[in-house]
Design an enzyme around this catalytic site. Structure first.
Site, mmCIF file in Angstrom:
data_model
loop_
_atom_site.group_PDB
_atom_site.id
_atom_site.type_symbol
_atom_site.label_atom_id
_atom_site.label_comp_id
_atom_site.label_asym_id
_atom_site.label_seq_id
_atom_site.Cartn_x
_atom_site.Cartn_y
_atom_site.Cartn_z
ATOM 1 N N GLU A 157 -11.046 -10.546 -0.093
ATOM 2 C CA GLU A 157 -10.631 -9.716 0.758
ATOM 3 C C GLU A 157 -11.905 -9.418 1.616
ATOM 4 O O GLU A 157 -12.476 -7.902 0.914
ATOM 5 C CB GLU A 157 -9.822 -8.658 0.442
ATOM 6 C CG GLU A 157 -8.281 -9.262 -0.254
ATOM 7 C CD GLU A 157 -7.276 -8.123 -0.181
ATOM 8 O OE1 GLU A 157 -6.269 -8.413 0.590
ATOM 9 O OE2 GLU A 157 -7.371 -6.790 -0.559
ATOM 10 N N SER A 167 -6.365 -8.889 7.469
ATOM 11 C CA SER A 167 -5.561 -9.203 8.704
ATOM 12 C C SER A 167 -5.070 -10.597 8.949
ATOM 13 O O SER A 167 -5.156 -11.322 10.081
ATOM 14 C CB SER A 167 -6.677 -9.002 9.942
ATOM 15 O OG SER A 167 -7.167 -7.644 9.799
ATOM 16 N N GLU A 212 -9.972 -0.439 -1.232
ATOM 17 C CA GLU A 212 -9.332 0.719 -1.396
ATOM 18 C C GLU A 212 -9.560 1.497 -2.657
ATOM 19 O O GLU A 212 -10.214 2.691 -2.677
ATOM 20 C CB GLU A 212 -8.349 0.797 -0.582
ATOM 21 C CG GLU A 212 -8.195 0.065 0.838
ATOM 22 C CD GLU A 212 -6.674 -0.385 1.380
ATOM 23 O OE1 GLU A 212 -5.839 -0.274 0.584
ATOM 24 O OE2 GLU A 212 -6.879 -0.904 2.507
ATOM 25 N N LYS A 238 0.754 -1.137 0.024
ATOM 26 C CA LYS A 238 0.002 -0.068 0.034
ATOM 27 C C LYS A 238 0.824 1.215 -0.005
ATOM 28 O O LYS A 238 1.872 1.271 -0.814
ATOM 29 C CB LYS A 238 -0.914 -0.142 1.044
ATOM 30 C CG LYS A 238 -1.912 -1.357 1.274
ATOM 31 C CD LYS A 238 -2.902 -1.419 2.053
ATOM 32 C CE LYS A 238 -3.542 -2.729 2.194
ATOM 33 N NZ LYS A 238 -4.692 -2.899 3.088
ATOM 34 N N GLY A 242 -7.142 -4.405 7.537
ATOM 35 C CA GLY A 242 -6.687 -3.568 8.482
ATOM 36 C C GLY A 242 -7.344 -3.681 9.782
ATOM 37 O O GLY A 242 -7.106 -2.405 10.617
HETATM 38 P P1 13P Z 1 -4.149 -6.106 5.912
HETATM 39 O O1 13P Z 1 -3.615 -7.380 5.802
HETATM 40 O O2 13P Z 1 -3.403 -4.912 6.462
HETATM 41 O O3 13P Z 1 -5.420 -6.257 6.594
HETATM 42 O O4 13P Z 1 -4.744 -5.788 4.583
HETATM 43 C C1 13P Z 1 -5.016 -6.506 3.740
HETATM 44 C C2 13P Z 1 -5.134 -6.194 2.276
HETATM 45 O O5 13P Z 1 -5.848 -4.981 1.912
HETATM 46 C C3 13P Z 1 -4.064 -6.558 1.290
HETATM 47 O O6 13P Z 1 -4.658 -6.320 0.006
#
Ligand code: 13P
Length: 250
Positions: A167, A212, A98, A11, A173
């Protein structure tokens, strides 16, 4: 047998020196003989410098987090699939929640991106997943099914270059991962949907879990029949932890 895949989605994190340090650390530690495909998806400016230090024997590949829906021209700030390919990128993430949510990417835009990425010989990590209220209302299967429509419009040949990432938005997150049972149930459903197009492709297509996922829960998640690895956010930013996740897949 589907090969396991672990992809790091950095990210908006890591400066150039931090990114190079992390990749050097990971490459120095992984076992050359593991059978895990490992993909690092840094920000755009870090792609080429990381490409230059990749050791192909360690099975690390380079992925971008996004690509433009346009091929070339007067689109200030955009980066096209062909430019990504030209700097050594082999994968691209498309449809991350996102981007859908914060950057307003519609199914139509995602379809354009998908096609351009595949035309330029990039493999696509295509993300799907429901929001918390949609799960609470038991709409999660319907939501994911409609997000898969774009993939069903592709040719079989194109679909062979797609990895699906489930996801659930409520798990991203938050520290609350989908349980192995919840994830397995959705992965099996996704495979069923792909099978309506082609049974062999459905059997072969990698489906990653993201949200997560960390060193503590990766092992149990990756043991599920239809979970072929993970798309990892925050836990991919820490070398030791990401290594543990790679080991969990091997
Ligand atoms: P996290 O592992 O921080 O929850 O994020 C997952 C994600 O969006 C991977 O693309």
């Amino acid at each position: 047998m589907r090969q396991k895949i672990v992809a790091a989605n950095w990210k908006l994190n890591k400066t150039l020196s931090e990114g190079l340090d992390l990749v050097n650390f990971l490459q120095s530690k992984v076992n050359e003989h593991d059978d895990v495909i490992k993909i690092i998806c840094p920000t755009f400016p870090l792609l080429y410098p990381i490409k230059e230090i990749l050791d192909s024997s360690k099975k690390f590949y380079l992925g971008a987090q996004n690509c433009s829906a346009y091929e070339r021209g007067a689109y200030t700030g955009e980066v096209s699939a062909s430019i990504l390919k030209s700097v050594g990128c082999e994968y691209v993430i498309i449809g991350h929640s996102e981007r859908r949510k914060m950057f307003g990417e519609t199914e139509e835009v995602l379809f354009q991106k998908l096609n351009l990425a595949l035309q330029n010989q990039l493999k696509v990590i295509y993300c799907v997943g429901e929001e918390l209220d949609q799960r609470k209302e038991k709409l999660h299967f319907n939501v994911v099914k409609s997000q898969l429509d774009n993939l069903l419009k592709l040719s079989n040949e194109q679909l062979q270059n797609v990895i699906i990432a489930y996801e659930p938005v409520w798990a991203i997150g938050t520290g609350v991962n989908a349980t192995p049972k919840q994830a397995q149930e959705m992965h099996a459903y996704i495979r069923e949907i792909v099978a309506t197009k082609d049974a062999d492709i459905a059997n072969a297509i990698p489906i990653l879990y993201g949200g997560s996922c960390n060193a503590m829960n990766a092992g149990q998640l990756f043991q599920q029949k239809d979970i072929d690895g993970g798309l990892i956010g925050s836990a991919s930013l820490k070398g030791e932890e990401f290594l543990q996740i790679i080991y969990a897949a091997s």
